[in-house]
Design a protein around this motif. Sequence first.
Motif, PDB file in Angstrom:
ATOM      1  N   ILE A   1      -2.225  47.885  11.546  1.00 15.88           N
ATOM      2  CA  ILE A   1      -1.685  47.219  12.744  1.00 15.88           C
ATOM      3  C   ILE A   1      -2.795  46.585  13.589  1.00 15.88           C
ATOM      4  CG2 ILE A   1       0.268  48.829  12.927  1.00 15.88           C
ATOM      5  CD1 ILE A   1      -1.199  50.096  15.347  1.00 15.88           C
ATOM      6  N   ARG A   2      -2.396  45.532  14.321  1.00 19.34           N
ATOM      7  CA  ARG A   2      -3.206  45.044  15.440  1.00 19.34           C
ATOM      8  C   ARG A   2      -2.445  45.424  16.712  1.00 19.34           C
ATOM      9  NH1 ARG A   2      -4.264  40.502  11.974  1.00 19.34           N
ATOM     10  NH2 ARG A   2      -6.491  40.503  11.476  1.00 19.34           N
ATOM     11  N   MET A   3      -3.200  45.827  17.738  1.00 21.36           N
ATOM     12  CA  MET A   3      -2.560  46.360  18.945  1.00 21.36           C
ATOM     13  C   MET A   3      -2.808  45.461  20.146  1.00 21.36           C
ATOM     14  SD  MET A   3      -3.806  50.321  18.696  1.00 21.36           S
ATOM     15  CE  MET A   3      -5.234  50.249  17.601  1.00 21.36           C
ATOM     16  N   GLU A   4      -1.792  45.339  20.993  1.00 18.84           N
ATOM     17  CA  GLU A   4      -1.954  44.715  22.311  1.00 18.84           C
ATOM     18  C   GLU A   4      -2.618  45.703  23.269  1.00 18.84           C
ATOM     19  OE1 GLU A   4      -1.167  41.683  23.456  1.00 18.84           O
ATOM     20  OE2 GLU A   4      -0.538  41.055  21.449  1.00 18.84           O
ATOM     21  N   SER A   5      -2.199  46.950  23.168  1.00 23.09           N
ATOM     22  CA  SER A   5      -2.819  47.987  23.991  1.00 23.09           C
ATOM     23  C   SER A   5      -2.876  49.279  23.182  1.00 23.09           C
ATOM     24  CB  SER A   5      -2.039  48.174  25.297  1.00 23.09           C
ATOM     25  OG  SER A   5      -0.692  48.451  25.003  1.00 23.09           O
ATOM     26  N   PHE A   6      -3.573  50.268  23.686  1.00 23.22           N
ATOM     27  CA  PHE A   6      -3.918  51.465  22.919  1.00 23.22           C
ATOM     28  C   PHE A   6      -2.696  52.226  22.375  1.00 23.22           C
ATOM     29  CE2 PHE A   6      -5.000  55.977  22.623  1.00 23.22           C
ATOM     30  CZ  PHE A   6      -6.038  55.902  21.712  1.00 23.22           C
ATOM     31  N   ILE A   7      -2.807  52.633  21.142  1.00 24.56           N
ATOM     32  CA  ILE A   7      -1.798  53.478  20.500  1.00 24.56           C
ATOM     33  C   ILE A   7      -2.523  54.659  19.871  1.00 24.56           C
ATOM     34  CG2 ILE A   7      -0.349  53.591  18.424  1.00 24.56           C
ATOM     35  CD1 ILE A   7       0.683  50.859  19.053  1.00 24.56           C
ATOM     36  N   TRP A   8      -1.992  55.856  20.052  1.00 26.44           N
ATOM     37  CA  TRP A   8      -2.564  57.037  19.412  1.00 26.44           C
ATOM     38  C   TRP A   8      -2.235  57.027  17.921  1.00 26.44           C
ATOM     39  CZ3 TRP A   8      -6.057  60.179  21.400  1.00 26.44           C
ATOM     40  CH2 TRP A   8      -6.162  60.304  22.806  1.00 26.44           C
ATOM     41  N   ILE A   9      -3.214  57.401  17.110  1.00 24.87           N
ATOM     42  CA  ILE A   9      -2.975  57.570  15.671  1.00 24.87           C
ATOM     43  C   ILE A   9      -1.783  58.501  15.460  1.00 24.87           C
ATOM     44  CG2 ILE A   9      -3.919  58.677  13.596  1.00 24.87           C
ATOM     45  CD1 ILE A   9      -6.652  57.646  14.292  1.00 24.87           C
ATOM     46  N   GLU A  10      -1.692  59.547  16.282  1.00 24.86           N
ATOM     47  CA  GLU A  10      -0.622  60.540  16.150  1.00 24.86           C
ATOM     48  C   GLU A  10       0.765  59.884  16.259  1.00 24.86           C
ATOM     49  OE1 GLU A  10      -3.334  60.874  17.861  1.00 24.86           O
ATOM     50  OE2 GLU A  10      -4.177  62.885  17.601  1.00 24.86           O
TER      51      GLU A  10
ATOM     52  N   LYS B   1       9.818  47.250  17.170  1.00 25.57           N
ATOM     53  CA  LYS B   1      10.272  47.614  18.522  1.00 25.57           C
ATOM     54  C   LYS B   1       9.146  48.123  19.415  1.00 25.57           C
ATOM     55  CE  LYS B   1      14.745  49.077  16.763  1.00 25.57           C
ATOM     56  NZ  LYS B   1      15.179  50.266  16.042  1.00 25.57           N
ATOM     57  N   ILE B   2       7.966  48.329  18.843  1.00 24.56           N
ATOM     58  CA  ILE B   2       6.851  48.874  19.630  1.00 24.56           C
ATOM     59  C   ILE B   2       6.090  47.704  20.259  1.00 24.56           C
ATOM     60  CG2 ILE B   2       4.799  50.361  19.590  1.00 24.56           C
ATOM     61  CD1 ILE B   2       7.306  51.827  18.598  1.00 24.56           C
ATOM     62  N   ASP B   3       6.147  47.591  21.558  1.00 29.38           N
ATOM     63  CA  ASP B   3       5.536  46.445  22.242  1.00 29.38           C
ATOM     64  C   ASP B   3       4.024  46.391  22.063  1.00 29.38           C
ATOM     65  OD1 ASP B   3       7.932  45.535  23.135  1.00 29.38           O
ATOM     66  OD2 ASP B   3       7.837  46.598  25.059  1.00 29.38           O
ATOM     67  N   GLU B   4       3.407  47.552  21.934  1.00 24.57           N
ATOM     68  CA  GLU B   4       1.944  47.588  21.830  1.00 24.57           C
ATOM     69  C   GLU B   4       1.432  46.980  20.521  1.00 24.57           C
ATOM     70  OE1 GLU B   4       3.855  50.029  22.778  1.00 24.57           O
ATOM     71  OE2 GLU B   4       3.039  50.987  24.579  1.00 24.57           O
ATOM     72  N   ILE B   5       2.319  46.793  19.551  1.00 30.65           N
ATOM     73  CA  ILE B   5       1.881  46.295  18.237  1.00 30.65           C
ATOM     74  C   ILE B   5       2.133  44.796  18.136  1.00 30.65           C
ATOM     75  CG2 ILE B   5       2.300  46.452  15.749  1.00 30.65           C
ATOM     76  CD1 ILE B   5       2.980  49.379  16.122  1.00 30.65           C
ATOM     77  N   SER B   6       1.064  44.033  17.866  1.00 31.51           N
ATOM     78  CA  SER B   6       1.215  42.582  17.810  1.00 31.51           C
ATOM     79  C   SER B   6       1.318  42.056  16.379  1.00 31.51           C
ATOM     80  CB  SER B   6       0.038  41.903  18.505  1.00 31.51           C
ATOM     81  OG  SER B   6      -1.175  42.310  17.886  1.00 31.51           O
ATOM     82  N   TRP B   7       0.858  42.850  15.430  1.00 29.64           N
ATOM     83  CA  TRP B   7       0.914  42.449  14.012  1.00 29.64           C
ATOM     84  C   TRP B   7       0.893  43.700  13.170  1.00 29.64           C
ATOM     85  CZ3 TRP B   7      -2.621  43.884  10.291  1.00 29.64           C
ATOM     86  CH2 TRP B   7      -2.500  43.253   9.036  1.00 29.64           C
ATOM     87  N   PHE B   8       1.577  43.674  12.046  1.00 29.42           N
ATOM     88  CA  PHE B   8       1.426  44.795  11.115  1.00 29.42           C
ATOM     89  C   PHE B   8       1.687  44.364   9.684  1.00 29.42           C
ATOM     90  CE2 PHE B   8       5.863  45.503  10.112  1.00 29.42           C
ATOM     91  CZ  PHE B   8       6.544  45.064  11.240  1.00 29.42           C
ATOM     92  N   ARG B   9       1.118  45.161   8.778  1.00 29.42           N
ATOM     93  CA  ARG B   9       1.440  45.043   7.346  1.00 29.42           C
ATOM     94  C   ARG B   9       1.814  46.435   6.876  1.00 29.42           C
ATOM     95  NH1 ARG B   9      -3.164  42.902   4.609  1.00 29.42           N
ATOM     96  NH2 ARG B   9      -3.961  44.984   4.989  1.00 29.42           N
TER      97      ARG B   9
END
Lengths: 258, 258, 258, 258
Positions: free
Chosen positions: B171-180, B230-238
Amino acid sequence: MKNEMPDLQQSADTRNIPIDKVGVKDIHYPIVVMDRSQEKQHTVARINMYVDLPHHFKGTHMSRFVEILNQYRGEIDRNMGEILEQMKRRLEASSAHIEMEFPYFIEKEAPVSKAKGLMEYSCRLHGQLDENDQTDFVLGVSVPVTSLCPCSREISSRGAHNQRSEVRVDIRMESFIWIEDLIMWIEQCGSSPVYSLLKREDEKAVTELAYDNPMFVEDIVRAVTEKLSKIDEISWFRVECENFESIHNHSAYAMLER
Amino acid sequence: MKNEMPDLQQSADTRNIPIDKVGVKDIHYPIVVMDRSQEKQHTVARINMYVDLPHHFKGTHMSRFVEILNQYRGEIDRNMGEILEQMKRRLEASSAHIEMEFPYFIEKEAPVSKAKGLMEYSCRLHGQLDENDQTDFVLGVSVPVTSLCPCSREISSRGAHNQRSEVRVDIRMESFIWIEDLIMWIEQCGSSPVYSLLKREDEKAVTELAYDNPMFVEDIVRAVTEKLSKIDEISWFRVECENFESIHNHSAYAMLER
Amino acid sequence: MKNEMPDLQQSADTRNIPIDKVGVKDIHYPIVVMDRSQEKQHTVARINMYVDLPHHFKGTHMSRFVEILNQYRGEIDRNMGEILEQMKRRLEASSAHIEMEFPYFIEKEAPVSKAKGLMEYSCRLHGQLDENDQTDFVLGVSVPVTSLCPCSREISSRGAHNQRSEVRVDIRMESFIWIEDLIMWIEQCGSSPVYSLLKREDEKAVTELAYDNPMFVEDIVRAVTEKLSKIDEISWFRVECENFESIHNHSAYAMLER
Amino acid sequence: MKNEMPDLQQSADTRNIPIDKVGVKDIHYPIVVMDRSQEKQHTVARINMYVDLPHHFKGTHMSRFVEILNQYRGEIDRNMGEILEQMKRRLEASSAHIEMEFPYFIEKEAPVSKAKGLMEYSCRLHGQLDENDQTDFVLGVSVPVTSLCPCSREISSRGAHNQRSEVRVDIRMESFIWIEDLIMWIEQCGSSPVYSLLKREDEKAVTELAYDNPMFVEDIVRAVTEKLSKIDEISWFRVECENFESIHNHSAYAMLER
């Protein structure tokens, strides 16, 4: 020119330390192995070749291992005894070892549709010629099977966890055994065999077969033990089974040697 | 003494060929990463560090990568931006890359007995600083889950084949996300999560959960897609999923990128 | 019987999520590839086959990939275009991908003694057919060479550290190129080629050749770049070099893409 | 609820086949090992735990292995004897085995600049408790060194091929030995030690040291043998050396056991 170069390997070593094994490791090599249905099968092996080194030699001659290998143009399995003798003689050693590992393919029919697919089995062949000119050969195969957990089936009101398992068997033989037979005996010892090509009716059959035939990792090594103990051609074996558990991120494992 | 030695790397290169990435690869290194419940977690990483090389330099200075790494005493994750800046500056480069891969452990309760066990997840963190001083960070996790085949369940009169699967998400994040959190979201997308410690009552629960929740490899990547979208903090994912099929010796695979 | 079974994969999916790639992964398969000197070479491949999945299908039909593969009896390289077309058609997809990786063997003469030995090169062939029926093929080879450090040679009063390196090159072609030619071009770009069989006079020659021809990892990717840029048949390439440093326990690495 | 569930593993097995080893394999686990200079070191292990299974039990209780492991919160090395005892007792077995493998880091100074860098060594610790309550412990380390070929140096008018080698040593101890000491003894037995961080003056030093100290793979195992034979604390050892030859794509190998 060549003859004038010093031969350091032949020079004397005074530390009085003989070496158990010295040689070449991880040579990738195209080989042709015996195949019951097609006579010959082309595959690719990873090969190790070692001899012992008497204490008075500084080193062995690594290039001779590769020269000996090249003489046989990949027909290693049926010439292993001769290769070991050449290794002893040309490297002035008292013992010789050759180890090879290769994928082996068998065409296998799906249980209901009879659709044909190629299954790959990883095989090993180790040969040794000792100081008394006694040979020792060990044949090994790795056979994937399905295992279905008896406990999970018993305690759950529906379903049962199952997974891919790998059964690894090494044998010493009194007389010749086809790789195909050894693999077939082992495949019958899991909850179900594994296939490369299954149509829907086959998938139904293997699902139900596995469900009707639950086996712990312990059951699989015992079933293989019962089977191989009855084969007169086999004088020794070791069987290992590893279940790549579908409910854990580690394996269940069992091993016995007879 | 040192200063009198020629510095070949700094010498001019006339071939006019800039290099995209040059550096050190496969450095094993003990690190300390951020951990939501324990604050810090000790683990071991495999690290690659690269910069670009302008066409006029013959070579980069490989030892400086290791010197930069050593300054941070293993606290790489929270200092990645600063490390990338140092790499650009000290290696006179216009872009810098760092890639690290490490096992991460989370304590997880079994579903019924609440017995605690440590689960290992393989994680990746890639950082890049480009010629315009823009950073780009990608966080990746590999999450084992159980998958149970919907087709097998539907067509079979009893049981259903299932297996361990690996879901890999970057993922690429807009703001911090915990690995957990990322791991927890993904674990909910298989037929059942996987645990390191399960008592009998738990084994019953996960077996039945998986049976009630059959999923193709396609269903898993779609479920992850629905969740992460649905997670706003995520801007891109594979997202990739690989099922280590229990009825085959190969994998089923699906991938999508958003 | 078969026709009465429900076909879950064909059933509708309402989540509106198309999947980029779905298929089978890590099929081990015996293949026959084109060989310039012997016409054909038998080897063993690891194969992945994927198609895209439109949003309205629940799943793809995994067994069809294996059926298509089986039709070609291992002659994959020369039939890749046709295989990709079959994949698109039989799996009702708009794009198809096939990836294969295999060891390839070339007989090579030692530089002085002319002793012959088999060298193994790991090769890759990726093919893609997109929604506009455009094909894209990428050929890749991994070539071991010796690299000798220019800095070490310059600053040391005797000797120079050297090591095995792996040069990985992927190319797109305008017109046909033999694997043998691509490998030969790359082998000339290290400090010395690597051989499977060297007699003493050859060992002297390669030692001196490497010493006379010192190259950083950066020099090797630049030399390959200069060489491949002159080959009209090549429309794109990426070259990576990894030096398994003899003085470190990590690698030096360089990469460029053109 | 739990108590009402049948315990299939405890049920009788009538095939009369005891199993040598049964348990869990490839558990990844964070551990804390003893470190001479820092007291404790955090690292990550791969762990296998097995017991024997008497012929009359159908299966072992896999979850108990993980429970025992969890009790020690990663302090496995100093509690191995106690863990083995618990395994025997709680699994009603007559023998127990634990195998762990982990990376271990030591700070090492460059030979001239004294620049500090972290070196990684792969370590192994195997413990066994047999039916007579005798313990057996084997400690293993893998140590990278540089090897420089004596033959190449002797016959070439300039330079000498050299490469990274891996020396693998397993020992049984009469009394405690620090991993740090064992590694240091082994590192002195190659042509030169290997470092993670070398400045130019260090690179000159290790290049010349290796050139002045040429060693065949045979010389390295003999040098280790001479060294370890003098250490009273060591009652048994096996030493292997593998040279990842810079002039070949295969390895040279030697092994001896004392």
